[in-house]
Enzyme design. Structure first.
Site, mmCIF file in Angstrom:
data_model
loop_
_atom_site.group_PDB
_atom_site.id
_atom_site.type_symbol
_atom_site.label_atom_id
_atom_site.label_comp_id
_atom_site.label_asym_id
_atom_site.label_seq_id
_atom_site.Cartn_x
_atom_site.Cartn_y
_atom_site.Cartn_z
ATOM 1 N N GLY A 85 2.209 2.130 10.826
ATOM 2 C CA GLY A 85 3.223 3.183 10.736
ATOM 3 C C GLY A 85 3.912 3.479 12.051
ATOM 4 N N ASN A 108 0.873 -1.173 0.000
ATOM 5 C CA ASN A 108 0.000 0.000 0.000
ATOM 6 C C ASN A 108 0.910 1.222 0.000
ATOM 7 O OD1 ASN A 108 -1.759 2.090 0.522
ATOM 8 N ND2 ASN A 108 -2.205 1.483 2.645
ATOM 9 N N TRP A 109 0.973 1.863 -1.151
ATOM 10 C CA TRP A 109 1.940 2.960 -1.302
ATOM 11 C C TRP A 109 1.469 4.281 -0.703
ATOM 12 C CZ3 TRP A 109 4.204 2.307 -6.956
ATOM 13 C CH2 TRP A 109 5.091 1.232 -6.943
ATOM 14 N N LYS A 110 0.207 4.350 -0.308
ATOM 15 C CA LYS A 110 -0.335 5.601 0.262
ATOM 16 C C LYS A 110 -0.021 6.764 -0.691
ATOM 17 C CE LYS A 110 0.066 3.396 4.679
ATOM 18 N NZ LYS A 110 0.035 3.488 6.116
ATOM 19 N N GLU A 115 -5.915 -4.850 10.391
ATOM 20 C CA GLU A 115 -4.818 -3.922 10.643
ATOM 21 C C GLU A 115 -5.080 -3.176 11.943
ATOM 22 O OE1 GLU A 115 -2.712 -2.500 6.903
ATOM 23 O OE2 GLU A 115 -4.599 -1.443 6.891
ATOM 24 N N GLY A 122 4.693 1.261 4.734
ATOM 25 C CA GLY A 122 6.029 1.861 4.599
ATOM 26 C C GLY A 122 7.058 0.951 3.953
ATOM 27 N N HIS A 142 -9.627 1.757 4.912
ATOM 28 C CA HIS A 142 -8.320 1.848 5.580
ATOM 29 C C HIS A 142 -8.431 2.817 6.754
ATOM 30 C CE1 HIS A 142 -4.148 2.791 6.372
ATOM 31 N NE2 HIS A 142 -3.839 1.677 5.750
ATOM 32 N N SER A 168 2.957 -2.292 10.393
ATOM 33 C CA SER A 168 4.411 -2.378 10.626
ATOM 34 C C SER A 168 5.014 -3.728 10.247
ATOM 35 C CB SER A 168 4.746 -2.015 12.080
ATOM 36 O OG SER A 168 4.418 -0.660 12.322
ATOM 37 N N GLU A 176 -6.621 5.091 7.814
ATOM 38 C CA GLU A 176 -6.330 6.511 7.528
ATOM 39 C C GLU A 176 -7.528 7.185 6.865
ATOM 40 O OE1 GLU A 176 -2.648 5.754 5.486
ATOM 41 O OE2 GLU A 176 -1.722 5.213 7.407
HETATM 42 P P1 PGA Z 1 2.587 0.212 7.679
HETATM 43 O O1 PGA Z 1 1.173 0.495 7.022
HETATM 44 O O2 PGA Z 1 3.096 -1.084 7.106
HETATM 45 O O3 PGA Z 1 3.446 1.389 7.271
HETATM 46 O O4 PGA Z 1 2.407 0.132 9.166
HETATM 47 C C1 PGA Z 1 0.257 -0.543 6.801
HETATM 48 C C2 PGA Z 1 -0.985 0.019 6.165
HETATM 49 O O5 PGA Z 1 -1.333 1.173 6.424
HETATM 50 O O6 PGA Z 1 -1.663 -0.666 5.375
#
Ligand code: PGA
Length: 271
Positions: free
Chosen positions: A185, A22-24, A179, A247, A107, A225, A109
């Site tokens: 993150g 997931n590149w965000k 998640e 990330g 997600h 993470s 976020e």
């Molecule tokens: P992260 O993000 O691996 O940076 O913790 C995971 C995600 O948001 O899908």
């Protein structure tokens, strides 16, 4: 030792294992093309399905670069309407048109910064399914919910409301991603035991809402993470069917290490 028919079926049911990046809000079109060209040969012989959720602007380039490789390209969000006067939004068919095959929905976020609630996520899932765009429903508890002993309640609500008014048949291509919000993150991640416990719980919720057969076919990814060091032990858990990597999916080196390190899981070889 005796097994029920269901236990035997589950044992022999090889759920697809999917590792998703997931590149965000990272990477330009050129960076996307370079990444895909470089990673495709590195993962060509890998047993997993490799998905990449890229920024909208890079979907078309990513899909073209991924042609003939095992990479599957998708998006990170979409609007629930088919089309309309919604400045700045993007519709499901536009994602498909650009070459997306799946879309992340719900997600944390999106829930946190863009105030998406379970009812809206449910509409988005229905819209994605209506045009065969594969939905990845993301669920997970916040730190406050975990500390309040409300982890299961929160996750059950997100699954139940996110999938409301849908049948097992309609949801056959669903992917679920567990998640925990506190792990995203943050460098903190669920222990393999915590992850397995919650993945089993998610599967139990799916069994109760639909039926055990359906629940046993749905891949459940872990996210939060994930890195090259913890990937293998997480993937070794019986109900962890893949990883959703934020990330650490941005660098070619760490993402390919995660994929390679996740190999040789215990159920490899069954069937
Ligand atoms: P992260 O993000 O691996 O940076 O913790 C995971 C995600 O948001 O899908």
């Amino acid at each position: 030792v005796s097994f029920t028919i269901l236990e035997c079926k589950e044992f022999f049911m090889l759920r697809p294992k999917i590792i998703t990046g997931n590149w965000k809000m990272y990477k330009t079109i050129e960076q996307t093309a370079d990444f895909i060209k470089a990673i495709a040969p590195l993962v060509a012989d890998n047993p997993f399905e490799i998905f990449l959720a890229v920024p909208f602007t890079a979907i078309q380039t990513a899909a073209q670069a991924a042609e003939g490789t095992k990479l599957v390209i998708g998006a990170q969000n979409m609007n629930d309407a088919t089309e309309g006067a919604f400045t700045g939004e993007i519709a499901a068919n536009m994602l498909k048109d650009a070459g997306a095959e799946f879309v992340l929905l719900g997600h944390s976020e999106r829930r946190r910064y863009f105030h998406e609630d379970d009812a809206l996520i449910n509409l988005k899932i229905k819209r994605a399914l209506s045009i065969d765009l594969r939905p990845v429903l993301c669920v997970g508890e916040t730190l406050a919910e975990r500390e309040d002993d409300k982890t299961q309640e929160a996750v059950k609500r997100q699954i139940t409301q996110g999938l409301a008014d849908l049948s097992a048949r309609e949801l056959k291509n669903l992917i679920l991603a567990y998640e925990p919000v506190w792990a995203i993150g943050s460098g903190l991640y669920a222990t393999p035991e915590e992850a397995e416990e919650m993945h089993q719980f998610c599967r139990q919720v799916l069994s109760e809402l639909f039926d055990p057969d359906f629940a046993s076919t749905i891949p459940i990814q872990y996210g939060g993470s994930v890195n090259a060091l913890n990937a293998k032990v997480l993937m070794e858990q019986a109900d962890v069917d893949g990883l959703l990597v934020g990330g650490a999916s941005l660098s070619l080196e760490s993402f390919s290490h995660i994929i390679h390190n996740s190999e040789s899981t215990p159920d490899e070889g069954i069937l």
